[in-house]
Design a protein around this motif. Structure first.
Motif, mmCIF file in Angstrom:
data_model
loop_
_atom_site.group_PDB
_atom_site.id
_atom_site.type_symbol
_atom_site.label_atom_id
_atom_site.label_comp_id
_atom_site.label_asym_id
_atom_site.label_seq_id
_atom_site.Cartn_x
_atom_site.Cartn_y
_atom_site.Cartn_z
ATOM 1 N N GLU A 1 0.857 -1.380 -0.015
ATOM 2 C CA GLU A 1 -0.017 0.106 -0.165
ATOM 3 C C GLU A 1 0.762 1.260 -0.008
ATOM 4 N N PRO A 2 1.953 1.346 0.868
ATOM 5 C CA PRO A 2 2.587 2.613 0.929
ATOM 6 C C PRO A 2 3.055 2.854 -0.512
ATOM 7 N N LYS A 3 3.987 1.851 -1.338
ATOM 8 C CA LYS A 3 4.186 2.238 -2.593
ATOM 9 C C LYS A 3 3.190 2.559 -3.817
ATOM 10 N N LEU A 4 1.851 1.871 -3.440
ATOM 11 C CA LEU A 4 0.779 2.124 -4.296
ATOM 12 C C LEU A 4 0.326 3.747 -4.001
ATOM 13 N N ARG A 5 0.107 3.882 -2.849
ATOM 14 C CA ARG A 5 -0.472 5.401 -2.265
ATOM 15 C C ARG A 5 0.561 6.378 -3.055
ATOM 16 N N ASP A 6 1.851 6.222 -2.798
ATOM 17 C CA ASP A 6 2.799 7.188 -3.355
ATOM 18 C C ASP A 6 2.574 7.229 -4.968
ATOM 19 N N GLY A 7 2.487 6.047 -5.816
ATOM 20 C CA GLY A 7 2.252 6.174 -7.092
ATOM 21 C C GLY A 7 1.064 6.894 -7.450
ATOM 22 N N PHE A 8 -0.055 6.380 -6.820
ATOM 23 C CA PHE A 8 -1.439 7.015 -6.959
ATOM 24 C C PHE A 8 -1.259 8.490 -6.747
ATOM 25 N N LEU A 9 -0.811 9.102 -5.620
ATOM 26 C CA LEU A 9 -0.858 10.484 -5.592
ATOM 27 C C LEU A 9 0.300 11.318 -6.403
ATOM 28 N N ARG A 10 0.981 10.448 -7.001
ATOM 29 C CA ARG A 10 1.825 11.296 -7.895
ATOM 30 C C ARG A 10 1.071 11.489 -9.184
ATOM 31 N N VAL A 11 0.234 10.515 -9.772
ATOM 32 C CA VAL A 11 -0.608 10.395 -10.889
ATOM 33 C C VAL A 11 -1.633 11.683 -10.471
ATOM 34 N N LEU A 12 -2.340 11.587 -9.269
ATOM 35 C CA LEU A 12 -3.327 12.579 -8.932
ATOM 36 C C LEU A 12 -2.870 13.957 -9.106
ATOM 37 N N PHE A 13 -1.872 14.172 -8.377
ATOM 38 C CA PHE A 13 -1.156 15.656 -8.253
ATOM 39 C C PHE A 13 -0.956 16.090 -9.695
ATOM 40 N N ASP A 14 -0.179 15.074 -10.640
ATOM 41 C CA ASP A 14 0.092 15.936 -11.736
ATOM 42 C C ASP A 14 -1.282 16.046 -12.515
ATOM 43 N N HIS A 15 -2.248 15.276 -12.495
ATOM 44 C CA HIS A 15 -3.502 15.395 -13.039
ATOM 45 C C HIS A 15 -4.077 16.812 -12.634
ATOM 46 N N ALA A 16 -3.776 16.965 -11.359
ATOM 47 C CA ALA A 16 -4.566 18.296 -10.596
ATOM 48 C C ALA A 16 -3.661 19.554 -11.278
ATOM 49 N N SER A 17 -2.259 19.379 -11.406
ATOM 50 C CA SER A 17 -1.395 20.564 -11.931
ATOM 51 C C SER A 17 -1.851 20.811 -13.350
ATOM 52 N N ILE A 18 -2.493 19.858 -14.212
ATOM 53 C CA ILE A 18 -2.538 19.975 -15.665
ATOM 54 C C ILE A 18 -4.239 20.633 -15.854
ATOM 55 N N GLY A 19 -4.735 20.594 -14.425
ATOM 56 C CA GLY A 19 -6.242 21.322 -14.429
ATOM 57 C C GLY A 19 -7.157 20.164 -14.886
ATOM 58 N N GLY A 20 -6.750 19.224 -14.629
ATOM 59 C CA GLY A 20 -7.820 17.909 -14.686
ATOM 60 C C GLY A 20 -9.043 17.825 -13.783
ATOM 61 N N PHE A 21 -9.061 18.629 -12.775
ATOM 62 C CA PHE A 21 -10.177 18.549 -11.723
ATOM 63 C C PHE A 21 -10.526 19.791 -11.854
ATOM 64 N N ASP A 22 -10.519 20.783 -12.801
ATOM 65 C CA ASP A 22 -11.358 21.839 -13.009
ATOM 66 C C ASP A 22 -12.555 21.531 -13.861
ATOM 67 N N GLY A 23 -13.418 22.340 -13.542
ATOM 68 C CA GLY A 23 -14.706 22.408 -14.486
ATOM 69 C C GLY A 23 -15.403 21.046 -14.078
ATOM 70 N N ALA A 24 -15.822 20.487 -15.347
ATOM 71 C CA ALA A 24 -16.682 19.253 -15.115
ATOM 72 C C ALA A 24 -15.812 18.060 -15.051
ATOM 73 N N PHE A 25 -15.136 17.893 -13.958
ATOM 74 C CA PHE A 25 -13.974 17.045 -13.990
ATOM 75 C C PHE A 25 -14.340 15.501 -13.660
ATOM 76 N N ILE A 26 -15.779 15.342 -13.344
ATOM 77 C CA ILE A 26 -16.330 14.145 -13.174
ATOM 78 C C ILE A 26 -16.894 13.340 -14.520
ATOM 79 N N ASN A 27 -16.444 14.011 -15.635
ATOM 80 C CA ASN A 27 -17.200 13.345 -16.862
ATOM 81 C C ASN A 27 -16.323 12.107 -17.155
ATOM 82 N N ASN A 28 -16.835 11.295 -18.033
ATOM 83 C CA ASN A 28 -16.254 10.195 -18.241
ATOM 84 C C ASN A 28 -14.692 10.071 -18.803
ATOM 85 N N GLU A 29 -14.467 11.191 -19.689
ATOM 86 C CA GLU A 29 -13.441 11.388 -20.352
ATOM 87 C C GLU A 29 -12.143 11.720 -19.372
ATOM 88 N N ASN A 30 -12.449 12.525 -18.437
ATOM 89 C CA ASN A 30 -11.565 12.900 -17.693
ATOM 90 C C ASN A 30 -11.179 11.667 -16.437
#
Length: 176
Positions: A113-142
């Motif tokens: 879990e620690p290694k998974l959590r680290d990798g998952f957080l990296r992906v989520l932080f990268d997605h947030a930094s490019i604006g992936g959670f802005d606007g309609a972020f819960i659509n299927n494409e995002n």
């Protein structure tokens, strides 16, 4: 006649309620326990000892089976991702994730879990930094973009023959 009408309606309504209750009652408990006993006997036949070397052998044996050969391991803590605008936190995204693995490898997910959590957080932080959670972020494409990246991390950590998918259980965004 006006005084009898409420009593007649009460009797008809009560009768309909009792009839619906009888018709819609759940199955007897005995049938459910019998099916659970059969499932337990089938699971006892599987070997409980597993070597970390035979990931691919066990996974290939399981891939021919239906989804019953998969196990879903919910990661115990949620993932919190801050959204930053103009050097300030403008919102927080909270996600609950689960990893789909070949049956029998659930404990391995929790061990890694620690290694998974680290990798998952990296992906989520990268997605947030490019604006992936802005606007309609819960659509299927995002969400599909995030799922693919999370799946790649899970397969890298767990092995591509073991980790099948990453599921997003909950997504919430709190703006400030």
């Amino acid at each position: 006649m006006k005084k009898l009408l409420p009593i007649i309606m009460l009797l008809v309504g009560s009768g309909a309620g009792v009839g619906a209750g009888i018709f819609l009652r759940p199955a007897p408990v005995e049938e459910e326990t019998a099916s659970l006993d059969q499932g337990a006997e089938a699971s006892e036949e599987k070997p409980t000892e597993k070597a970390h070397d035979d990931h691919s052998d066990k996974a290939h044996a399981k891939t021919g089976e239906a989804a019953a050969g998969m196990e879903y391991v919910r990661l115990p803590n949620q993932f919190v991702v801050p959204l930053v605008e103009k050097e300030r936190i403008s919102a927080m995204v909270v996600m609950a994730l689960s990893v789909e693995v070949v049956a029998g490898y659930g404990e391995d997910v929790l061990e890694k879990e620690p290694k998974l959590r680290d990798g998952f957080l990296r992906v989520l932080f990268d997605h947030a930094s490019i604006g992936g959670f802005d606007g309609a972020f819960i659509n299927n494409e995002n969400l599909d973009v995030v799922r693919r990246k999370l799946k790649a991390v899970a397969q890298q950590v767990m092995g591509s023959d073991v980790a099948n998918d990453v599921l997003i259980f909950e997504v919430a965004r709190q703006d400030y």
